[in-house]
Write a protein that holds these residues in place. Structure first.
Motif, short mmCIF file in Angstrom:
data_model
loop_
_atom_site.label_atom_id
_atom_site.label_comp_id
_atom_site.label_asym_id
_atom_site.label_seq_id
_atom_site.Cartn_x
_atom_site.Cartn_y
_atom_site.Cartn_z
N ASN A 1 76.95 75.47 48.31
CA ASN A 1 76.26 76.37 47.27
C ASN A 1 75.88 77.48 48.28
O ASN A 1 75.53 78.78 47.56
CB ASN A 1 75.12 75.72 46.69
N ILE A 2 75.80 77.52 49.50
CA ILE A 2 75.49 78.72 50.35
C ILE A 2 76.69 79.45 50.79
O ILE A 2 77.32 79.18 51.56
CB ILE A 2 74.55 78.04 51.63
N VAL B 1 75.39 77.12 40.89
CA VAL B 1 74.30 77.86 41.93
C VAL B 1 75.19 78.54 43.14
O VAL B 1 75.86 77.59 43.80
CB VAL B 1 73.32 76.98 42.21
N ASN B 2 74.97 79.79 43.42
CA ASN B 2 75.48 80.47 44.57
C ASN B 2 74.16 80.97 45.39
O ASN B 2 73.48 81.96 44.67
CB ASN B 2 76.31 81.31 44.24
N LEU B 3 74.03 80.65 46.64
CA LEU B 3 72.86 81.15 47.12
C LEU B 3 73.43 81.99 48.40
O LEU B 3 74.15 81.60 49.34
CB LEU B 3 71.99 80.32 47.68
N LEU B 4 72.68 83.29 48.36
CA LEU B 4 73.34 84.25 49.20
C LEU B 4 72.26 84.09 50.45
O LEU B 4 71.10 84.52 50.00
CB LEU B 4 73.41 85.61 48.88
N LEU B 5 72.52 83.80 51.93
CA LEU B 5 71.58 83.72 52.80
C LEU B 5 71.88 84.70 53.86
O LEU B 5 73.27 84.87 54.35
CB LEU B 5 71.59 82.41 53.00
N GLY B 6 70.98 85.29 54.48
CA GLY B 6 71.28 86.21 55.72
C GLY B 6 70.05 86.96 56.19
O GLY B 6 69.01 87.19 55.36
#
Length: 422
Positions: free
Chosen positions: A343-344, A44-49
């Motif tokens: 993951n983030i 899992v890779n979560l893109l946050l911004g």
């Protein structure tokens, strides 16, 4: 072993908000280090911004490089990918300068597929070449094209990649036209087209699953089992039975047809059903669907989901499809709290409206929403409404000035707030 790929690294230069950014991504076969230890959910890779920080652009960049040399035949509706900076130091009355040439380079881990086996990473470099202020061209410009040959065929399981934009729509059974799709563009580009075209609709279960039930009962059972695993947190069950041409979902003894489900369920089951369609179409005969490898991208993965479901959606997906590399975006602190910092990927803003991605070594797994919102991932100073914050500040100043009445009001206000905290 099913042929597929994972993306190890993505470098973006002069594309939208990215002036230059290079990011490593997690996947099931990655080699981990002390600097980047293995998380509990290694796929899992979560893109946050913030909005406009480049999360959707990042997903598009993965899709563009993942098509390799076939990008020239993909005919994806890209628009203004090349980065545009304002001249004169970015003054309000400054006009945008002409776009600069950009590039996207992906490094992929390839598996055995179509008699191609290499231990070296597959490199896909795509140049974004502006032809005018409005027109630009995507040109594949890197890597050996021989190993990419399977990307031109739609029926093999090589280079499996699917992407879903934030506007996810499932066509009704009577309006769906598969023939028009197949004539419009390369099949592989259709699997990621939702990321580039808001009006692009997904393939409904009612179109493809009935035929599978009659032609391959074993695969049909696998699909039903997977849907039920992905629905576990919701209380709904999928029996595989139809109601007037639409599949029903059972909860509390009642069967609800897909079109009658709430927006959250339809948004989730819409892209899940489309994903399983592509998995079934490409998986080799005799293989288990849960063994499928590849890349799945979802923009706003928590779209319309209840907060309780947001807390479990990524662990549920990761555990049900453990060999899929998920790359998703979200704004939800509840989604963030279900993961570890590894993951983030946090998109931060820099000078001249630029963005870059980084990992913040901040322990967030298991924190509540308020705690997460106050971390560097979101950067809020308070989760209270500004008017309430001002009221508390004024009461505090009066209490410090010696007002016993203000001190009592402050204590009452703070205690009421504590009572409603989870």
């Amino acid at each position: 072993m099913a042929g597929a790929m994972y993306i190890n690294q993505l470098e973006i230069i002069n594309v939208r908000t990215f002036k230059k950014s290079k990011l490593q991504l997690l996947h099931p076969d990655r080699r981990y280090t002390k600097a980047l230890p293995k998380p509990k959910l290694p796929n899992v890779n979560l893109l946050l911004g913030d909005n406009g920080a480049g999360k959707t652009t990042f997903l598009k960049a993965v899709a563009i490089t993942g098509l390799g040399p076939a990008i020239g035949d993909a005919h994806l509706p890209t628009y203004r990918l090349a980065r545009r900076e304002r001249s004169n130091g970015g003054e309000p009355d400054a006009t945008p300068s002409l776009p600069a040439p950009g590039s996207i380079e992906g490094r992929f881990l390839a598996h055995a597929q179509d008699d191609v086996l290499t231990a070296e990473p597959l490199i896909s470099r795509v140049n974004v070449t502006p032809k005018s202020d409005e027109v630009e061209r995507l040109e594949w410009a890197g890597g050996e094209d021989g190993p990419w040959a399977p990307v031109y065929s739609s029926r093999n399981d090589a280079f499996f990649m699917v992407g879903y934009g934030a506007t996810r729509r499932v066509e009704s059974r009577d309006r769906f036209d598969p023939g028009a799709r197949q004539q419009s563009s390369l099949i592989r580009s259709q699997r990621v087209r939702s990321l580039f075209e808001e009006a692009y609709s997904l393939t409904p279960l009612s179109i493809w699953l009935p035929e599978l039930q009659s032609s391959n009962p074993g695969r049909f059972t696998q699909v039903c089992n997977l849907i039920n695993r992905l629905l576990e947190p919701t209380g709904y069950e999928f029996s595989g039975d139809q109601m007037q041409g639409e599949y029903g979902f059972i909860r509390g003894g009642l069967s609800v047809p897909f079109p009658a489900l709430s927006d959250g369920y339809r948004a989730y089951l819409g892209w899940v059903g489309d994903l399983l369609y592509h998995v079934v179409q490409t998986a080799p005969s005799g293989s288990k669907l849960v063994e499928n490898q590849g890349i799945v991208m979802v923009d706003e993965v928590d779209l319309h989901l209840h907060p309780k479901w947001q807390m479990t959606v990524l662990p549920t997906l990761a555990e049900a499809l453990p060999k899929i590399q998920f790359i998703v975006t979200s704004h939800s602190p509840l989604v963030v709290g279900s993961l570890e910092w590894m993951n983030i990927l946090h998109m931060t803003s820099g000078a001249k409206n630029s963005s870059r991605g980084q990992r913040l070594q901040s322990a967030v797994h298991g924190l509540d929403a308020d705690q997460i919102l106050l971390t560097d991932f979101f950067g809020l100073e308070s989760t209270r409404a500004s008017s309430r914050e001002d009221e508390l500040h004024q009461l505090m100043l009066k209490a410090r000035g010696g007002s016993s009445e203000a001190a009592k009001d402050l204590l009452r206000t703070m205690s009421r707030g504590a009572e409603v905290m989870p």
